[in-house]
Design a protein around this motif. Structure first.
Motif, PDB file in Angstrom:
ATOM      1  N   GLU A  77       0.800  -1.234   0.000  1.00  0.00           N
ATOM      2  CA  GLU A  77       0.000   0.000   0.000  1.00  0.00           C
ATOM      3  C   GLU A  77       0.830   1.280   0.000  1.00  0.00           C
ATOM      4  O   GLU A  77       0.463   2.268  -0.645  1.00  0.00           O
ATOM      5  CB  GLU A  77      -0.944   0.000   1.204  1.00  0.00           C
ATOM      6  CG  GLU A  77      -1.986  -1.116   1.151  1.00  0.00           C
ATOM      7  CD  GLU A  77      -2.848  -1.190   2.399  1.00  0.00           C
ATOM      8  OE1 GLU A  77      -3.947  -1.763   2.336  1.00  0.00           O
ATOM      9  OE2 GLU A  77      -2.418  -0.659   3.450  1.00  0.00           O
ATOM     10  N   GLU A  78       1.969   1.285   0.701  1.00  0.00           N
ATOM     11  CA  GLU A  78       2.704   2.524   0.877  1.00  0.00           C
ATOM     12  C   GLU A  78       4.038   2.583   0.145  1.00  0.00           C
ATOM     13  O   GLU A  78       4.564   3.671  -0.077  1.00  0.00           O
ATOM     14  CB  GLU A  78       2.935   2.786   2.373  1.00  0.00           C
ATOM     15  CG  GLU A  78       1.627   2.912   3.159  1.00  0.00           C
ATOM     16  CD  GLU A  78       1.858   3.327   4.606  1.00  0.00           C
ATOM     17  OE1 GLU A  78       2.693   4.216   4.825  1.00  0.00           O
ATOM     18  OE2 GLU A  78       1.212   2.734   5.497  1.00  0.00           O
ATOM     19  N   VAL A  79       4.600   1.432  -0.212  1.00  0.00           N
ATOM     20  CA  VAL A  79       5.871   1.435  -0.940  1.00  0.00           C
ATOM     21  C   VAL A  79       5.616   1.245  -2.431  1.00  0.00           C
ATOM     22  O   VAL A  79       5.939   2.116  -3.244  1.00  0.00           O
ATOM     23  CB  VAL A  79       6.814   0.334  -0.405  1.00  0.00           C
ATOM     24  CG1 VAL A  79       8.129   0.336  -1.192  1.00  0.00           C
ATOM     25  CG2 VAL A  79       7.092   0.553   1.078  1.00  0.00           C
ATOM     26  N   ILE A  80       5.013   0.115  -2.789  1.00  0.00           N
ATOM     27  CA  ILE A  80       4.699  -0.140  -4.198  1.00  0.00           C
ATOM     28  C   ILE A  80       3.488   0.680  -4.651  1.00  0.00           C
ATOM     29  O   ILE A  80       3.359   1.049  -5.811  1.00  0.00           O
ATOM     30  CB  ILE A  80       4.432  -1.647  -4.416  1.00  0.00           C
ATOM     31  CG1 ILE A  80       5.630  -2.473  -3.943  1.00  0.00           C
ATOM     32  CG2 ILE A  80       4.134  -1.946  -5.878  1.00  0.00           C
ATOM     33  CD1 ILE A  80       5.374  -3.956  -3.915  1.00  0.00           C
ATOM     34  N   TYR A  94       2.984 -13.757  -2.893  1.00  0.00           N
ATOM     35  CA  TYR A  94       4.359 -14.094  -2.542  1.00  0.00           C
ATOM     36  C   TYR A  94       5.223 -14.167  -3.798  1.00  0.00           C
ATOM     37  O   TYR A  94       6.340 -13.636  -3.833  1.00  0.00           O
ATOM     38  CB  TYR A  94       4.396 -15.422  -1.792  1.00  0.00           C
ATOM     39  CG  TYR A  94       5.740 -15.766  -1.173  1.00  0.00           C
ATOM     40  CD1 TYR A  94       5.987 -15.506   0.168  1.00  0.00           C
ATOM     41  CD2 TYR A  94       6.754 -16.350  -1.935  1.00  0.00           C
ATOM     42  CE1 TYR A  94       7.210 -15.818   0.742  1.00  0.00           C
ATOM     43  CE2 TYR A  94       7.981 -16.658  -1.382  1.00  0.00           C
ATOM     44  CZ  TYR A  94       8.202 -16.394  -0.042  1.00  0.00           C
ATOM     45  OH  TYR A  94       9.428 -16.691   0.509  1.00  0.00           O
ATOM     46  N   ALA A  95       4.702 -14.829  -4.831  1.00  0.00           N
ATOM     47  CA  ALA A  95       5.448 -14.951  -6.087  1.00  0.00           C
ATOM     48  C   ALA A  95       5.689 -13.582  -6.710  1.00  0.00           C
ATOM     49  O   ALA A  95       6.770 -13.311  -7.235  1.00  0.00           O
ATOM     50  CB  ALA A  95       4.691 -15.853  -7.051  1.00  0.00           C
ATOM     51  N   ARG A  96       4.685 -12.705  -6.653  1.00  0.00           N
ATOM     52  CA  ARG A  96       4.830 -11.369  -7.237  1.00  0.00           C
ATOM     53  C   ARG A  96       5.871 -10.559  -6.490  1.00  0.00           C
ATOM     54  O   ARG A  96       6.701  -9.884  -7.099  1.00  0.00           O
ATOM     55  CB  ARG A  96       3.471 -10.654  -7.206  1.00  0.00           C
ATOM     56  CG  ARG A  96       3.499  -9.251  -7.788  1.00  0.00           C
ATOM     57  CD  ARG A  96       3.717  -9.288  -9.279  1.00  0.00           C
ATOM     58  NE  ARG A  96       3.815  -7.940  -9.831  1.00  0.00           N
ATOM     59  CZ  ARG A  96       4.963  -7.269  -9.965  1.00  0.00           C
ATOM     60  NH1 ARG A  96       6.089  -7.825  -9.553  1.00  0.00           N
ATOM     61  NH2 ARG A  96       4.975  -6.067 -10.488  1.00  0.00           N
ATOM     62  N   LEU A  97       5.848 -10.625  -5.164  1.00  0.00           N
ATOM     63  CA  LEU A  97       6.786  -9.841  -4.370  1.00  0.00           C
ATOM     64  C   LEU A  97       8.202 -10.422  -4.392  1.00  0.00           C
ATOM     65  O   LEU A  97       9.155  -9.741  -4.010  1.00  0.00           O
ATOM     66  CB  LEU A  97       6.299  -9.737  -2.924  1.00  0.00           C
ATOM     67  CG  LEU A  97       4.992  -8.972  -2.698  1.00  0.00           C
ATOM     68  CD1 LEU A  97       4.633  -8.953  -1.211  1.00  0.00           C
ATOM     69  CD2 LEU A  97       5.095  -7.548  -3.227  1.00  0.00           C
ATOM     70  N   TRP A 111      12.221  -6.515  -3.076  1.00  0.00           N
ATOM     71  CA  TRP A 111      11.812  -7.882  -3.388  1.00  0.00           C
ATOM     72  C   TRP A 111      11.965  -8.750  -2.142  1.00  0.00           C
ATOM     73  O   TRP A 111      12.643  -8.376  -1.181  1.00  0.00           O
ATOM     74  CB  TRP A 111      12.636  -8.463  -4.543  1.00  0.00           C
ATOM     75  CG  TRP A 111      14.086  -8.699  -4.248  1.00  0.00           C
ATOM     76  CD1 TRP A 111      14.691  -9.866  -3.896  1.00  0.00           C
ATOM     77  CD2 TRP A 111      15.147  -7.714  -4.285  1.00  0.00           C
ATOM     78  NE1 TRP A 111      16.045  -9.688  -3.709  1.00  0.00           N
ATOM     79  CE2 TRP A 111      16.350  -8.391  -3.947  1.00  0.00           C
ATOM     80  CE3 TRP A 111      15.196  -6.354  -4.573  1.00  0.00           C
ATOM     81  CZ2 TRP A 111      17.581  -7.723  -3.878  1.00  0.00           C
ATOM     82  CZ3 TRP A 111      16.414  -5.701  -4.509  1.00  0.00           C
ATOM     83  CH2 TRP A 111      17.590  -6.369  -4.170  1.00  0.00           C
ATOM     84  N   LEU A 112      11.307  -9.895  -2.160  1.00  0.00           N
ATOM     85  CA  LEU A 112      11.431 -10.864  -1.081  1.00  0.00           C
ATOM     86  C   LEU A 112      12.412 -11.946  -1.489  1.00  0.00           C
ATOM     87  O   LEU A 112      12.395 -12.409  -2.639  1.00  0.00           O
ATOM     88  CB  LEU A 112      10.082 -11.522  -0.763  1.00  0.00           C
ATOM     89  CG  LEU A 112       8.900 -10.624  -0.398  1.00  0.00           C
ATOM     90  CD1 LEU A 112       7.707 -11.494  -0.015  1.00  0.00           C
ATOM     91  CD2 LEU A 112       9.253  -9.671   0.716  1.00  0.00           C
ATOM     92  N   ASP A 113      13.264 -12.349  -0.567  1.00  0.00           N
ATOM     93  CA  ASP A 113      14.100 -13.512  -0.809  1.00  0.00           C
ATOM     94  C   ASP A 113      13.190 -14.723  -0.977  1.00  0.00           C
ATOM     95  O   ASP A 113      12.321 -14.989  -0.136  1.00  0.00           O
ATOM     96  CB  ASP A 113      15.050 -13.733   0.367  1.00  0.00           C
ATOM     97  CG  ASP A 113      15.880 -14.986   0.203  1.00  0.00           C
ATOM     98  OD1 ASP A 113      16.723 -15.031  -0.706  1.00  0.00           O
ATOM     99  OD2 ASP A 113      15.657 -15.939   0.988  1.00  0.00           O
ATOM    100  N   LYS A 114      13.357 -15.460  -2.066  1.00  0.00           N
ATOM    101  CA  LYS A 114      12.418 -16.536  -2.404  1.00  0.00           C
ATOM    102  C   LYS A 114      12.363 -17.625  -1.343  1.00  0.00           C
ATOM    103  O   LYS A 114      11.314 -18.242  -1.132  1.00  0.00           O
ATOM    104  CB  LYS A 114      12.795 -17.141  -3.756  1.00  0.00           C
ATOM    105  CG  LYS A 114      12.554 -16.218  -4.947  1.00  0.00           C
ATOM    106  CD  LYS A 114      12.891 -16.900  -6.252  1.00  0.00           C
ATOM    107  CE  LYS A 114      12.621 -15.978  -7.434  1.00  0.00           C
ATOM    108  NZ  LYS A 114      12.958 -16.610  -8.735  1.00  0.00           N
ATOM    109  N   ASN A 115      13.470 -17.883  -0.684  1.00  0.00           N
ATOM    110  CA  ASN A 115      13.497 -18.983   0.283  1.00  0.00           C
ATOM    111  C   ASN A 115      12.977 -18.577   1.655  1.00  0.00           C
ATOM    112  O   ASN A 115      12.239 -19.335   2.294  1.00  0.00           O
ATOM    113  CB  ASN A 115      14.920 -19.521   0.418  1.00  0.00           C
ATOM    114  CG  ASN A 115      15.391 -20.226  -0.840  1.00  0.00           C
ATOM    115  OD1 ASN A 115      14.600 -20.873  -1.526  1.00  0.00           O
ATOM    116  ND2 ASN A 115      16.657 -20.097  -1.156  1.00  0.00           N
ATOM    117  N   CYS A 120      14.401  -7.451   0.909  1.00  0.00           N
ATOM    118  CA  CYS A 120      15.649  -6.949   0.352  1.00  0.00           C
ATOM    119  C   CYS A 120      15.364  -5.634  -0.371  1.00  0.00           C
ATOM    120  O   CYS A 120      14.334  -5.495  -1.024  1.00  0.00           O
ATOM    121  CB  CYS A 120      16.248  -7.947  -0.638  1.00  0.00           C
ATOM    122  SG  CYS A 120      16.481  -9.617   0.036  1.00  0.00           S
ATOM    123  N   LEU A 121      16.277  -4.686  -0.242  1.00  0.00           N
ATOM    124  CA  LEU A 121      16.116  -3.370  -0.851  1.00  0.00           C
ATOM    125  C   LEU A 121      17.363  -2.991  -1.626  1.00  0.00           C
ATOM    126  O   LEU A 121      18.492  -3.314  -1.220  1.00  0.00           O
ATOM    127  CB  LEU A 121      15.861  -2.304   0.217  1.00  0.00           C
ATOM    128  CG  LEU A 121      14.512  -2.326   0.928  1.00  0.00           C
ATOM    129  CD1 LEU A 121      14.553  -1.416   2.147  1.00  0.00           C
ATOM    130  CD2 LEU A 121      13.401  -1.892  -0.008  1.00  0.00           C
TER     131      LEU A 121
END
Length: 289
Positions: A77-80, A94-97, A111-115, A120-121
């Protein structure tokens, strides 16, 4: 006689036969979901290929809700700033992020670390404050295929070298590491081969560069080292910070300086600053070394 056939079952032809053994396919979907909830994202995806029960259970929202970071609504809501993503199933979200998403006019990515689902920024050179960046005698933005971004900042020569950055963010509780991604020399391709122009590299072996980090809740970290390894992108560790309150907005300020004006320095590419959860940072550093 009855005792002899009490454990037997009728087969397809109406004849008695030995009882069939339970198979993985017989596991109820609800039980499979409870198993998957204990695993990380990559393990869930592997078990989803095992059979129909695990495949069906692997899409359950409650499983992926627990894998998403606690502040995922803040991110959306506030970053993307795309609240429509909240309408997705949690597995799809989860897959999108997990794929890098630009924000702040494309100067940053998240993005999110997949595992692990850790946040991560990446903060590009254009989102950093660089002394003298608008003077073409010292700095220029050069195109590259070796960055997340279209360009990196290239230093030809300067006396006062200073790069500053800051970001306000709500991080889930945990320890985070901040890095600068730098390269001595200017790389390009010639006849399909990577080459590195090192003609402007000088001054970095005379005095070490200083890295500093401060947070709005009073944390400080710093380090210093000589910049080396020409022709290779290197992650230079600035410092770590700890987040205890995931609901609080924290301001991170960081810098890279070499301001000894007894000599000039040059031939340096500044790509970005990166923030990783400490567990992810260990993997990233081992892969980049």
């Amino acid at each position: 006689m009855g005792a002899n056939i009490s454990g037997a079952l009728l087969d397809g032809d109406g004849n008695y036969g030995p009882p069939s053994r339970p198979r993985l396919d017989d596991i109820p979907e609800s039980c499979a979901a409870l198993v998957l909830a204990k695993l990380d994202a990559s393990e869930i995806c592997k078990l989803a290929r095992l059979n129909r029960s695990f495949r069906a259970a692997s899409s359950a929202d409650f499983i992926w809700e627990s894998k998403l970071p606690s502040n995922y609504k803040f991110i959306v809501e506030e970053v993307i700033r795309d609240p429509t993503l909240l309408n997705l199933q949690k597995k799809e979200l989860y897959a999108r992020l997990s794929k890098p998403i630009p924000f702040d006019s494309g100067t940053k990515e998240i993005w999110l670390d997949k595992n692990t689902g850790g946040i991560c920024l990446s903060i590009s050179s254009k989102a950093l404050t660089i002394t003298g960046i608008d003077d073409r005698r010292y700095w220029s933005h050069i195109s590259t295929e070796e960055s997340r971004y279209p360009t990196v900042a290239y230093l030809q020569q300067i006396w006062w070298f200073e790069v500053d950055g800051e970001i306000d963010f709500k991080f889930p509780a945990g320890t985070y590491c901040l890095f600068f991604r730098l390269q001595l020399g200017k790389s390009s391709k010639r006849l399909g081969r990577r080459i590195c122009n090192s003609e402007h590299i000088h001054g970095w072996d005379i005095k070490p560069a200083r890295f500093q980090l401060t947070t709005s809740d009073g944390q400080h970290a710093g380090s210093q080292c000589y910049l080396d390894n020409p022709g290779n992108w290197v992650l230079y560790h600035v410092g770590d910070f700890v987040v205890e309150n995931p609901d609080a907005l924290i301001k991170i300020k960081f810098s890279l300086t070499q301001i000894d004006c007894t000599h000039t320095k040059g031939g340096l590419c500044v790509d970005s600053a990166l923030i990783y959860p400490s567990s992810v940072a260990k993997v990233v550093r081992s892969c980049s070394s």
